[in-house]
Design a protein around this motif. Structure first.
Motif, PDB file in Angstrom:
ATOM      1  N   GLU A 114       0.848  -1.194   0.000  1.00 46.20           N
ATOM      2  CA  GLU A 114       0.000   0.000   0.000  1.00 46.20           C
ATOM      3  C   GLU A 114       0.886   1.247   0.000  1.00 46.20           C
ATOM      4  O   GLU A 114       1.270   1.728   1.064  1.00 46.20           O
ATOM      5  CB  GLU A 114      -0.897   0.005   1.245  1.00 46.20           C
ATOM      6  CG  GLU A 114      -1.984  -1.032   1.209  1.00 46.20           C
ATOM      7  CD  GLU A 114      -3.078  -0.657   0.240  1.00 46.20           C
ATOM      8  OE1 GLU A 114      -3.349   0.547   0.067  1.00 46.20           O
ATOM      9  OE2 GLU A 114      -3.652  -1.576  -0.347  1.00 46.20           O
ATOM     10  N   PRO A 115       1.255   1.774  -1.162  1.00 45.12           N
ATOM     11  CA  PRO A 115       2.133   2.942  -1.182  1.00 45.12           C
ATOM     12  C   PRO A 115       1.425   4.235  -0.747  1.00 45.12           C
ATOM     13  O   PRO A 115       2.067   5.146  -0.265  1.00 45.12           O
ATOM     14  CB  PRO A 115       2.578   3.040  -2.637  1.00 45.12           C
ATOM     15  CG  PRO A 115       1.472   2.385  -3.394  1.00 45.12           C
ATOM     16  CD  PRO A 115       0.914   1.327  -2.487  1.00 45.12           C
ATOM     17  N   PHE A 116       0.096   4.293  -0.896  1.00 44.22           N
ATOM     18  CA  PHE A 116      -0.653   5.494  -0.546  1.00 44.22           C
ATOM     19  C   PHE A 116      -1.813   5.122   0.358  1.00 44.22           C
ATOM     20  O   PHE A 116      -2.387   4.052   0.231  1.00 44.22           O
ATOM     21  CB  PHE A 116      -1.207   6.180  -1.801  1.00 44.22           C
ATOM     22  CG  PHE A 116      -0.163   6.440  -2.848  1.00 44.22           C
ATOM     23  CD1 PHE A 116       0.778   7.438  -2.675  1.00 44.22           C
ATOM     24  CD2 PHE A 116      -0.124   5.680  -4.005  1.00 44.22           C
ATOM     25  CE1 PHE A 116       1.730   7.667  -3.635  1.00 44.22           C
ATOM     26  CE2 PHE A 116       0.832   5.904  -4.962  1.00 44.22           C
ATOM     27  CZ  PHE A 116       1.765   6.904  -4.788  1.00 44.22           C
ATOM     28  N   LYS A 117      -2.185   6.024   1.241  1.00 46.42           N
ATOM     29  CA  LYS A 117      -3.323   5.786   2.117  1.00 46.42           C
ATOM     30  C   LYS A 117      -4.540   6.602   1.695  1.00 46.42           C
ATOM     31  O   LYS A 117      -5.607   6.438   2.239  1.00 46.42           O
ATOM     32  CB  LYS A 117      -2.963   6.100   3.565  1.00 46.42           C
ATOM     33  CG  LYS A 117      -1.866   5.186   4.088  1.00 46.42           C
ATOM     34  CD  LYS A 117      -1.701   5.359   5.561  1.00 46.42           C
ATOM     35  CE  LYS A 117      -0.544   4.564   6.071  1.00 46.42           C
ATOM     36  NZ  LYS A 117      -0.789   3.176   6.260  1.00 46.42           N
ATOM     37  N   GLU A 118      -4.374   7.497   0.731  1.00 47.27           N
ATOM     38  CA  GLU A 118      -5.472   8.329   0.263  1.00 47.27           C
ATOM     39  C   GLU A 118      -6.429   7.529  -0.613  1.00 47.27           C
ATOM     40  O   GLU A 118      -6.037   6.571  -1.259  1.00 47.27           O
ATOM     41  CB  GLU A 118      -4.961   9.534  -0.542  1.00 47.27           C
ATOM     42  CG  GLU A 118      -4.101  10.486   0.239  1.00 47.27           C
ATOM     43  CD  GLU A 118      -2.638  10.104   0.193  1.00 47.27           C
ATOM     44  OE1 GLU A 118      -2.261   9.284  -0.664  1.00 47.27           O
ATOM     45  OE2 GLU A 118      -1.878  10.608   1.026  1.00 47.27           O
ATOM     46  N   ARG A 119      -7.681   7.952  -0.630  1.00 51.15           N
ATOM     47  CA  ARG A 119      -8.690   7.290  -1.466  1.00 51.15           C
ATOM     48  C   ARG A 119      -8.497   7.640  -2.943  1.00 51.15           C
ATOM     49  O   ARG A 119      -8.653   6.797  -3.814  1.00 51.15           O
ATOM     50  CB  ARG A 119     -10.083   7.724  -1.018  1.00 51.15           C
ATOM     51  CG  ARG A 119     -11.188   6.998  -1.720  1.00 51.15           C
ATOM     52  CD  ARG A 119     -12.506   7.255  -1.019  1.00 51.15           C
ATOM     53  NE  ARG A 119     -13.489   6.292  -1.478  1.00 51.15           N
ATOM     54  CZ  ARG A 119     -14.546   6.623  -2.184  1.00 51.15           C
ATOM     55  NH1 ARG A 119     -14.777   7.866  -2.501  1.00 51.15           N
ATOM     56  NH2 ARG A 119     -15.400   5.702  -2.567  1.00 51.15           N
ATOM     57  N   VAL A 120      -8.155   8.894  -3.225  1.00 52.85           N
ATOM     58  CA  VAL A 120      -7.923   9.348  -4.597  1.00 52.85           C
ATOM     59  C   VAL A 120      -6.497   9.869  -4.696  1.00 52.85           C
ATOM     60  O   VAL A 120      -6.100  10.753  -3.937  1.00 52.85           O
ATOM     61  CB  VAL A 120      -8.917  10.465  -5.002  1.00 52.85           C
ATOM     62  CG1 VAL A 120      -8.616  10.956  -6.402  1.00 52.85           C
ATOM     63  CG2 VAL A 120     -10.337   9.974  -4.894  1.00 52.85           C
ATOM     64  N   VAL A 121      -5.733   9.308  -5.612  1.00 51.55           N
ATOM     65  CA  VAL A 121      -4.352   9.728  -5.841  1.00 51.55           C
ATOM     66  C   VAL A 121      -4.267  10.231  -7.276  1.00 51.55           C
ATOM     67  O   VAL A 121      -4.674   9.551  -8.210  1.00 51.55           O
ATOM     68  CB  VAL A 121      -3.368   8.557  -5.630  1.00 51.55           C
ATOM     69  CG1 VAL A 121      -1.954   8.996  -5.935  1.00 51.55           C
ATOM     70  CG2 VAL A 121      -3.474   8.018  -4.224  1.00 51.55           C
ATOM     71  N   MET A 122      -3.746  11.447  -7.440  1.00 58.96           N
ATOM     72  CA  MET A 122      -3.635  12.032  -8.771  1.00 58.96           C
ATOM     73  C   MET A 122      -2.203  12.523  -8.955  1.00 58.96           C
ATOM     74  O   MET A 122      -1.709  13.317  -8.159  1.00 58.96           O
ATOM     75  CB  MET A 122      -4.619  13.187  -8.918  1.00 58.96           C
ATOM     76  CG  MET A 122      -4.612  13.797 -10.282  1.00 58.96           C
ATOM     77  SD  MET A 122      -5.982  14.935 -10.621  1.00 58.96           S
ATOM     78  CE  MET A 122      -6.003  15.991  -9.219  1.00 58.96           C
TER      79      MET A 122
END
Length: 70
Positions: free
Chosen positions: A42-50
């Motif tokens: 899991e590199p990101f914990k955000e729901r939306v990554v842009m």
């Protein structure tokens, strides 16, 4: 008119006009989006990554993970 449309001459003329239209107008083929799923960490914990690339917009990505709560 129906006899002409289903006859050999009508079918040949229709195919020739379709081919001529493709040559003169070209096809407006939109490139398809490439979707890749992976199960690595899991590199990101955000729901939306842009991630936007201002130099090459084709390299920009938007990742929406619907399973993460808001």
């Amino acid at each position: 008119m129906a006899r002409f449309r289903h006859g050999a001459l009508g079918m040949s003329l229709g195919a020739a006009m379709t081919g001529l239209g493709n040559v003169l107008e070209g096809r407006n083929v939109e490139p398809t989006a490439i979707v890749v799923e992976h199960d690595e960490g899991e590199p990101f914990k955000e729901r939306v990554v842009m991630r936007l690339d201002p130099d090459n917009p084709a390299d920009s990505i938007v990742m929406i993970r619907t399973w993460i709560e808001k």
